[in-house]
Design an enzyme around this catalytic site. Sequence first.
Site, PDB file in Angstrom:
ATOM      1  N   GLU A 197       5.279  10.227  -5.316  1.00  0.00           N
ATOM      2  CA  GLU A 197       4.707  11.040  -4.253  1.00  0.00           C
ATOM      3  C   GLU A 197       3.716  12.041  -4.833  1.00  0.00           C
ATOM      4  OE1 GLU A 197       5.235   9.895  -1.433  1.00  0.00           O
ATOM      5  OE2 GLU A 197       7.126  10.542  -0.533  1.00  0.00           O
ATOM      6  N   HIS A 250       0.682   7.338  -2.436  1.00  0.00           N
ATOM      7  CA  HIS A 250       1.729   7.084  -3.425  1.00  0.00           C
ATOM      8  C   HIS A 250       1.723   5.625  -3.872  1.00  0.00           C
ATOM      9  CE1 HIS A 250       5.039   6.307  -0.116  1.00  0.00           C
ATOM     10  NE2 HIS A 250       4.519   5.167  -0.500  1.00  0.00           N
ATOM     11  N   ASP A 305      11.256   0.538  -6.622  1.00  0.00           N
ATOM     12  CA  ASP A 305      11.810   1.817  -6.188  1.00  0.00           C
ATOM     13  C   ASP A 305      13.051   1.568  -5.340  1.00  0.00           C
ATOM     14  OD1 ASP A 305      10.473   0.796  -3.958  1.00  0.00           O
ATOM     15  OD2 ASP A 305       8.944   2.354  -3.938  1.00  0.00           O
ATOM     16  N   ASN A 343      -0.043   8.408   1.872  1.00  0.00           N
ATOM     17  CA  ASN A 343      -0.431   9.638   1.170  1.00  0.00           C
ATOM     18  C   ASN A 343      -0.897   9.327  -0.259  1.00  0.00           C
ATOM     19  OD1 ASN A 343       1.929   8.908  -0.030  1.00  0.00           O
ATOM     20  ND2 ASN A 343       3.050  10.780   0.434  1.00  0.00           N
TER      21      ASN A 343
HETATM   22  C1  GLP Z   1       6.542   2.676   0.826  1.00  0.00           C
HETATM   23  C2  GLP Z   1       7.026   2.153  -0.553  1.00  0.00           C
HETATM   24  C3  GLP Z   1       5.897   1.567  -1.346  1.00  0.00           C
HETATM   25  C4  GLP Z   1       4.978   0.795  -0.421  1.00  0.00           C
HETATM   26  C5  GLP Z   1       4.255   1.781   0.476  1.00  0.00           C
HETATM   27  C6  GLP Z   1       3.354   1.152   1.516  1.00  0.00           C
HETATM   28  O1  GLP Z   1       6.967   3.985   1.030  1.00  0.00           O
HETATM   29  N1  GLP Z   1       7.720   3.101  -1.352  1.00  0.00           N
HETATM   30  O2  GLP Z   1       6.413   0.753  -2.376  1.00  0.00           O
HETATM   31  O3  GLP Z   1       4.047   0.080  -1.185  1.00  0.00           O
HETATM   32  O4  GLP Z   1       5.145   2.706   1.050  1.00  0.00           O
HETATM   33  O5  GLP Z   1       4.092   0.509   2.519  1.00  0.00           O
HETATM   34  P1  GLP Z   1       3.458  -0.527   3.552  1.00  0.00           P
HETATM   35  O6  GLP Z   1       3.036  -1.698   2.732  1.00  0.00           O
HETATM   36  O7  GLP Z   1       4.573  -0.887   4.508  1.00  0.00           O
HETATM   37  O8  GLP Z   1       2.316   0.159   4.190  1.00  0.00           O
END
Ligand code: GLP
Length: 243
Positions: free
Chosen positions: A143, A138, A67, A136
């Site tokens: 989302e 995702h 992403d 959330n």
């Molecule tokens: C972010 C990214 C995801 C990631 C997720 C969790 O918003 N878009 O690719 O896996 O949230 O992030 P974290 O591993 O820092 O909790």
Amino acid sequence: MKLEICPDIETVSQIAAERLATMIRAKPDLGIVVATGNTPMPVYAELVRMQARGEVDCRNLRVFQLDAYLGINDDDPRSLFGWMMRSFITPLGIAPENVVRFAALPPDPPAECLSYAAKVRAMGGYDVAVLGLGPNGHLGFNEPPSADDAPTRVVALTEQSVASNGHYWGGPDAVPRQSMTAGMDLLLSARAILLVVTGSRKQIILNQTLHGPVTPQVPASYLQTRPQALILADADAAGGKTA
Ligand code: GLP
């Protein structure tokens, strides 16, 4: 979907890296989509250490970006492409021509999303998706609501994602409001899916992912329908349970 609960982040990361190494030994040009975010960083660091010890050779991997924020150039510290380069591509010595990315600052973002998805499909899809779990539910920036057929597209970030991504960049005001994400359709078609979940702040959403209804409101809940998905969680995320 399979679930493996480990006592701590270190064990999760070792097991995840070992699983990936096994796949890479079997197919050195494995096509892998790699999440940024904090969770998989120790996994990538472990893979780098394994490569330094001669236990695996990741240099021929084909890597796919997961992403990207919209409106962020490569030299911006918030670039997710830059984060992927620093944590995965560069330390593993992967050639830039083996990376499929979202263009930074594309003139036509929806067309860029179509072009990314077409490239992924032309290359046979993902062999493995390494994913983190958004607070959330995702996956990437799919989302809620995102159903299992949600395509690669431009997405508006929810307030919850803006808040959680604010932790990376010094506060919510620094977080772009739109992104491009690999679609649920591509991610759920990966031949192997590794979801890494650590820390107590993921407890509620992990529980919904594993045991709640399969619903677009929790995009990760679609993993329940995928036998090729492995969820590796630490005891904090799993509510104190260990396997
Ligand atoms: C972010 C990214 C995801 C990631 C997720 C969790 O918003 N878009 O690719 O896996 O949230 O992030 P974290 O591993 O820092 O909790």
